[in-house]
Design a protein around this motif. Structure first.
Motif, PDB file in Angstrom:
ATOM      1  N   CYS A  86      27.206 -73.725  60.288  1.00  0.00           N
ATOM      2  CA  CYS A  86      28.211 -72.647  60.318  1.00  0.00           C
ATOM      3  C   CYS A  86      28.023 -71.816  61.588  1.00  0.00           C
ATOM      4  N   TRP A  87      29.121 -71.470  62.211  1.00  0.00           N
ATOM      5  CA  TRP A  87      29.068 -70.693  63.440  1.00  0.00           C
ATOM      6  C   TRP A  87      28.662 -69.241  63.210  1.00  0.00           C
ATOM      7  N   LEU A  88      28.725 -68.786  61.950  1.00  0.00           N
ATOM      8  CA  LEU A  88      28.613 -67.345  61.692  1.00  0.00           C
ATOM      9  C   LEU A  88      27.229 -66.794  62.004  1.00  0.00           C
ATOM     10  N   GLY A  89      26.188 -67.438  61.488  1.00  0.00           N
ATOM     11  CA  GLY A  89      24.843 -66.905  61.685  1.00  0.00           C
ATOM     12  C   GLY A  89      24.655 -65.614  60.921  1.00  0.00           C
ATOM     13  N   GLU A  90      24.541 -64.512  61.646  1.00  0.00           N
ATOM     14  CA  GLU A  90      24.423 -63.187  61.019  1.00  0.00           C
ATOM     15  C   GLU A  90      25.723 -62.418  61.185  1.00  0.00           C
ATOM     16  N   TYR A  91      25.992 -61.552  60.185  1.00  0.00           N
ATOM     17  CA  TYR A  91      27.258 -60.811  60.179  1.00  0.00           C
ATOM     18  C   TYR A  91      27.029 -59.487  59.467  1.00  0.00           C
ATOM     19  N   GLN A  92      27.888 -58.521  59.744  1.00  0.00           N
ATOM     20  CA  GLN A  92      27.776 -57.241  59.042  1.00  0.00           C
ATOM     21  C   GLN A  92      28.050 -57.485  57.557  1.00  0.00           C
TER      22      GLN A  92
ATOM     23  N   ALA B  61      22.282 -53.970  55.785  1.00  0.00           N
ATOM     24  CA  ALA B  61      23.566 -54.040  56.492  1.00  0.00           C
ATOM     25  C   ALA B  61      23.824 -55.405  57.114  1.00  0.00           C
ATOM     26  N   THR B  62      22.952 -56.399  56.861  1.00  0.00           N
ATOM     27  CA  THR B  62      23.075 -57.700  57.525  1.00  0.00           C
ATOM     28  C   THR B  62      23.178 -58.826  56.504  1.00  0.00           C
ATOM     29  N   PHE B  63      24.170 -59.705  56.705  1.00  0.00           N
ATOM     30  CA  PHE B  63      24.295 -60.929  55.920  1.00  0.00           C
ATOM     31  C   PHE B  63      23.911 -62.106  56.811  1.00  0.00           C
ATOM     32  N   LYS B  64      23.133 -63.039  56.281  1.00  0.00           N
ATOM     33  CA  LYS B  64      22.732 -64.216  57.038  1.00  0.00           C
ATOM     34  C   LYS B  64      23.176 -65.462  56.292  1.00  0.00           C
ATOM     35  N   CYS B  65      23.954 -66.294  56.974  1.00  0.00           N
ATOM     36  CA  CYS B  65      24.402 -67.558  56.393  1.00  0.00           C
ATOM     37  C   CYS B  65      23.285 -68.592  56.537  1.00  0.00           C
ATOM     38  N   THR B  66      23.047 -69.351  55.482  1.00  0.00           N
ATOM     39  CA  THR B  66      21.974 -70.352  55.490  1.00  0.00           C
ATOM     40  C   THR B  66      22.470 -71.745  55.862  1.00  0.00           C
ATOM     41  N   ASN B  67      23.751 -71.861  56.169  1.00  0.00           N
ATOM     42  CA  ASN B  67      24.329 -73.146  56.575  1.00  0.00           C
ATOM     43  C   ASN B  67      24.129 -73.317  58.086  1.00  0.00           C
TER      44      ASN B  67
ATOM     45  N   CYS C 104      29.156 -66.608  52.372  1.00  0.00           N
ATOM     46  CA  CYS C 104      29.631 -66.516  53.752  1.00  0.00           C
ATOM     47  C   CYS C 104      31.152 -66.628  53.764  1.00  0.00           C
ATOM     48  N   HIS C 105      31.815 -65.689  54.416  1.00  0.00           N
ATOM     49  CA  HIS C 105      33.285 -65.721  54.417  1.00  0.00           C
ATOM     50  C   HIS C 105      33.824 -66.847  55.298  1.00  0.00           C
ATOM     51  N   ALA C 106      32.962 -67.427  56.149  1.00  0.00           N
ATOM     52  CA  ALA C 106      33.416 -68.498  57.033  1.00  0.00           C
ATOM     53  C   ALA C 106      33.311 -69.878  56.392  1.00  0.00           C
ATOM     54  N   CYS C 107      32.203 -70.142  55.668  1.00  0.00           N
ATOM     55  CA  CYS C 107      32.006 -71.491  55.123  1.00  0.00           C
ATOM     56  C   CYS C 107      31.803 -71.525  53.615  1.00  0.00           C
ATOM     57  N   GLY C 108      31.583 -70.355  52.988  1.00  0.00           N
ATOM     58  CA  GLY C 108      31.407 -70.298  51.541  1.00  0.00           C
ATOM     59  C   GLY C 108      29.981 -70.528  51.076  1.00  0.00           C
ATOM     60  N   GLU C 109      29.056 -70.789  52.001  1.00  0.00           N
ATOM     61  CA  GLU C 109      27.654 -70.995  51.642  1.00  0.00           C
ATOM     62  C   GLU C 109      27.054 -69.699  51.105  1.00  0.00           C
ATOM     63  N   VAL C 110      26.207 -69.809  50.076  1.00  0.00           N
ATOM     64  CA  VAL C 110      25.499 -68.639  49.566  1.00  0.00           C
ATOM     65  C   VAL C 110      24.345 -68.318  50.513  1.00  0.00           C
ATOM     66  N   GLY C 111      24.383 -67.112  51.073  1.00  0.00           N
ATOM     67  CA  GLY C 111      23.336 -66.686  51.989  1.00  0.00           C
ATOM     68  C   GLY C 111      22.497 -65.571  51.405  1.00  0.00           C
ATOM     69  N   TYR C 112      21.986 -64.724  52.269  1.00  0.00           N
ATOM     70  CA  TYR C 112      21.144 -63.620  51.804  1.00  0.00           C
ATOM     71  C   TYR C 112      21.240 -62.461  52.798  1.00  0.00           C
ATOM     72  N   ARG C 113      20.642 -61.329  52.426  1.00  0.00           N
ATOM     73  CA  ARG C 113      20.689 -60.136  53.264  1.00  0.00           C
ATOM     74  C   ARG C 113      19.259 -59.768  53.679  1.00  0.00           C
TER      75      ARG C 113
END
Length: 412
Positions: A348-354, A339-345, A326-335
């Motif tokens: 973190c405010w990010l949630g899902e992102y392109q 076309a979708t990245f999901k932060c597992t933290n 995740c570019h916001a918190c650095g947590e390793v997420g998944y897709r």
């Protein structure tokens, strides 16, 4: 100053019947030697030399083969060969002569065998004239060259390396890093952070990704059918046309990437480092497909040399986890989707992102963290500066299970 390598394109002008016959003889001898060394599974220069030494080729072509065959059998794990590889010569093989008073200004000496060479008039790409003049004047260094025929016309691709002036003396910490993510859904994605640190102005070439995937699928489907029918020559011509279309897409997109960079104050383009990719890959299905099939290295090289010609510096970073963090918190997420990245933290405010934009921002951040690495090093033997080491495009995981093919004319 930085060192830049570029492929110069020369079309041989209407060789007469005698010279055409000699060129064909050179090509046939090279193909025979290449296939013999490849079939013998030569993994070292010494083993390749024992095979190619008996063929009627110049020492420049034999030395190129001694370098090339071990790459095919070890580095690229090729399972079979296309019938029409370009003839390769080491950097000492060719000579240029400039006659500005003539209607055709440029001439090139091509080795036939050790005791015979062919002087041929040549028409260069007019956009590369300054490079050719630098090469002729000794201000650029000649690398390996490749000779091939396409639709009855003979061409030479000659690699040249020279120092060019880059940037305006702006320090690294005062530059704006632009992350460049090369992928399969979006062909290329670029993004940078604004003065507040927020990702801004992302640009994705997703339609171009679809176009290239469609052309690759068409290539595989049609050429396999033609080959089953025994129509090898038609298959080759059809493949040439499709690869020309793909190359046109590559050139347009990489030009637009550099134009994007020009719109940013004090830019530096940040790419994933091919060396680190090679070190981390085990030549399994996915990475073989990504590096060899998708054209990763070719896009990488085109962005680099077009940027440097515009005075825009290019840096590379270790690509490890740029698509997973995740570019916001650095947590390793998944897709969950391509076309979708999901932060597992959960905090973190990010949630899902392109996903591709997330990867591009992470690539840019690697530069800010000091992990960047200049391209001015000697042992990047996988950079494929002109795309010459790329193989046929692979369209799916099923295709990656098949044997790797190394293409001839397309590989130029």
């Amino acid at each position: 100053m930085t060192e830049l390598t570029k492929t110069l394109e020369l079309k041989l002008v209407k060789p007469n019947a005698h010279k055409r016959r000699k060129l064909q003889e050179t090509r046939e001898a090279f193909q025979q030697a290449l296939h013999a060394a490849f079939d013998a599974r030569c993994t070292t220069q010494t083993e390749a030399n024992d095979v190619v030494v008996n063929y009627d080729l110049s020492g420049y072509a034999k030395n190129a083969l001694k370098n090339y065959v071990p790459q095919l059998t070890t580095t690229y794990n090729a399972g079979e060969l296309h019938d029409d590889h370009p003839v390769r010569f080491t950097n000492e093989g060719l000579r240029l002569d400039h006659k500005p008073e003539n209607a055709i200004e440029w001439y090139v000496k091509i080795p036939h065998h050790d005791d015979y060479c062919l002087w041929m008039p040549a028409q260069p790409n007019p956009d590369q004239r300054d490079w050719l003049e630098a090469l002729n004047a000794g201000d650029a260094e000649m690398g390996e060259s490749r000779l091939f025929e396409r639709d009855g016309t003979w061409f030479l691709h000659v690699t040249a390396t020279r120092d060019v002036d880059v940037g305006s003396g702006v320090s690294a910490e005062n530059r704006t890093p632009i992350g460049v993510d090369i992928g399969e859904a979006s062909l290329v994605t670029v993004c940078h952070r604004d003065e507040c640190g927020s990702p801004t102005a992302p640009e994705l070439w997703a339609d171009e990704g679809k176009t290239v995937r469609r052309l690759r699928k068409t290539y595989f489907t049609a050429t396999r059918r033609l080959q089953k029918r025994g129509s090898e020559r038609i298959a080759d011509s059809f493949g040439d046309d499709l690869w020309n279309q793909i190359d046109d897409v590559f050139h347009r997109v990489t030009r637009e990437v550099v134009e994007y960079a020009e719109s940013v104050e004090n830019p530096v383009l940040v790419l994933e480092d091919l060396t680190y990719i090679r070190e981390s890959m085990d030549y399994g299905e996915y990475m073989n497909r990504r590096l060899h099939g998708w054209g990763f290295a070719k896009l990488h090289a085109q962005i680099r040399y077009k940027a440097v010609e515009k005075g825009i510096p290019v840096e590379t970073v270790n690509p490890r986890n740029t698509s997973k963090e995740c570019h916001a918190c650095g947590e390793v997420g998944y897709r969950p989707k391509q076309a979708t990245f999901k932060c597992t933290n959960d905090t973190c405010w990010l949630g899902e992102y392109q996903a591709d934009v997330n990867g591009a921002v992470n690539i840019a951040d690697r530069y800010l963290s000091g992990e960047s690495r200049s391209r001015e090093y000697e042992n990047d033997d996988d950079s494929a500066e002109d795309g010459a080491r790329l193989t046929a495009p692979q369209d799916s995981q099923a295709d990656a299970d098949t044997q790797q093919k190394t293409l001839g004319t397309y590989a130029s």
